[in-house]
Design an enzyme around this catalytic site. Structure first.
Site, short mmCIF file in Angstrom:
data_model
loop_
_atom_site.label_atom_id
_atom_site.label_comp_id
_atom_site.label_asym_id
_atom_site.label_seq_id
_atom_site.Cartn_x
_atom_site.Cartn_y
_atom_site.Cartn_z
N HIS A 12 -25.03 86.99 -43.38
CA HIS A 12 -24.51 86.21 -44.52
C HIS A 12 -25.33 84.98 -44.89
CE1 HIS A 12 -21.89 83.69 -41.53
NE2 HIS A 12 -23.07 83.13 -41.71
N HIS A 59 -17.80 77.75 -42.71
CA HIS A 59 -18.75 76.83 -42.08
C HIS A 59 -18.35 75.39 -42.42
CE1 HIS A 59 -20.86 80.69 -42.49
NE2 HIS A 59 -21.66 80.31 -41.52
N HIS A 193 -29.75 84.40 -34.51
CA HIS A 193 -30.29 83.19 -35.17
C HIS A 193 -29.79 81.94 -34.47
CE1 HIS A 193 -26.46 83.65 -37.41
NE2 HIS A 193 -26.65 82.56 -38.12
N GLU A 240 -21.82 84.56 -34.03
CA GLU A 240 -21.11 85.08 -35.22
C GLU A 240 -20.87 86.59 -35.11
OE1 GLU A 240 -22.62 81.97 -38.73
OE2 GLU A 240 -23.55 83.93 -38.60
C1 DHB Z 1 -28.44 80.19 -41.86
C2 DHB Z 1 -27.69 81.19 -41.26
C3 DHB Z 1 -26.30 81.08 -41.16
O1 DHB Z 1 -25.48 81.99 -40.55
C4 DHB Z 1 -25.68 79.97 -41.69
O2 DHB Z 1 -24.33 79.93 -41.64
C5 DHB Z 1 -26.42 78.95 -42.27
C6 DHB Z 1 -27.81 79.06 -42.35
C7 DHB Z 1 -29.92 80.33 -41.99
O3 DHB Z 1 -30.51 81.25 -41.41
O4 DHB Z 1 -30.51 79.53 -42.70
FE FE Z 2 -23.33 81.41 -40.56
#
Ligand code: DHB
Ligand code: FE
Length: 280
Positions: A12, A59, A193, A240
């Site tokens: 997302h 978020h 991530h 997540e």
């Molecule tokens: C990014 C990824 C995320 O899941 C998020 O909530 C905010 C930023 C990113 O990769 O930039």
């Molecule tokens: Fe996120």
């Protein structure tokens, strides 16, 4: 009767929303990512869900750090795109399904899952970016959406197991709703991530591919993975991924993989995407 016909998983990343909204999908950086969703757009245009139960995480947009529900269900008529600091995304308002959402809340809470009932909230990139990836840029979203928000922002998030069991409870709730509705369940967020600290930018392709394999064929064993392993292997925000178990739990034990896609990078994130249908 209402029936769950398919599950969809997708990451997302907010920058994907910005690429769509600012007409950048044809730029070289973004072409491979959006190409990966061309099949999905054709598939969903034919699948025509009436309702998507969309599992996502907020978020700190609708919920501040003052109140953080572990699991929340959106029962409102509609949900506006949230202002995440640069104005709301220019996407359609999300139409809910208050009656069906109330039924799911009734059924799932009676199955001992204490959902927080939310009658008013804005929805951030966690919910709107998956809609953009699957539907593109329509004047109105082509289905109703019941948001299920999961806390994965502030520790402790729910376990993979708990999410998997919630998916099964949602399945039972849908299966006893009279109106004839074609329902999909989506699990969003992930994959590997980490967006802050010394390990920012961490991606683990091997972990992600194995997660996809096992989510399809051995979800119960995978759901037992402790949070620390997500964080170690897939980065702090990799946690997540527990949300994908709610989608998987809502499907049969055996599923058909209709589509699988994986792409790195999109911003700081590895993008994974699955379309699963019940094998029964
Ligand atoms: C990014 C990824 C995320 O899941 C998020 O909530 C905010 C930023 C990113 O990769 O930039
Ligand atoms: Fe996120």
């Amino acid at each position: 009767m209402a029936r769950i016909t398919a599950g969809v998983a997708t990451s997302h990343v907010p920058a994907i929303g910005a690429a769509v909204d600012n007409g950048k999908t044809q730029e070289p950086y973004w072409v491979p990512l959006f190409k990966g969703f061309e099949f999905s757009k054709r598939w969903i245009a034919a699948a025509k869900p009436d309702v998507v139960v969309l599992v996502y995480n907020d978020h700190a947009s609708a919920f501040s750090l003052e109140i953080i529900p572990t699991f929340a269900i959106g029962c409102a008529e509609r949900f506006a795109p949230a202002d995440e600091g640069w104005g709301p995304r220019p996407v359609p308002v999300v139409e809910g399904h208050p009656e069906f959402a109330a039924h799911i809340a009734q059924s799932v809470i009676q199955q001992d899952f204490d959902l927080t009932i939310v009658n008013k909230m804005d929805v951030d990139h966690g919910l709107t970016v998956p809609l953009s990836l699957m539907f593109g840029q329509p004047a109105a979203w082509p289905c109703r959406v019941i948001p299920i928000a999961v806390n994965v922002v502030q520790f402790p998030p729910p376990s993979g197991n708990r999410c998997y069991e919630l998916g099964k409870a949602i399945r039972r709730a849908v299966d006893c709703y009279d109106p004839d509705l074609n329902v999909q369940v989506w699990g969003t967020g992930g994959m590997s991530h980490q967006i802050q600290g010394p390990r920012a930018g961490l991606i683990n392709k091997e972990f992600d591919q194995r997660f996809l394999d096992r989510l399809i064929s051995a979800p119960e064993a995978l759901a037992a993975m402790p949070h620390i392993e997500y964080i170690r292997e897939a980065g702090a925000e990799g946690v997540e991924l527990v949300m994908w178990f709610i989608m998987r739990g809502a499907l049969d034990a055996q599923v058909k993989t209709i589509y699988r896609f994986y792409h790195v990078p999109a911003s700081s994130t590895a993008v994974g995407h699955l379309i699963l249908e019940n094998a029964g």
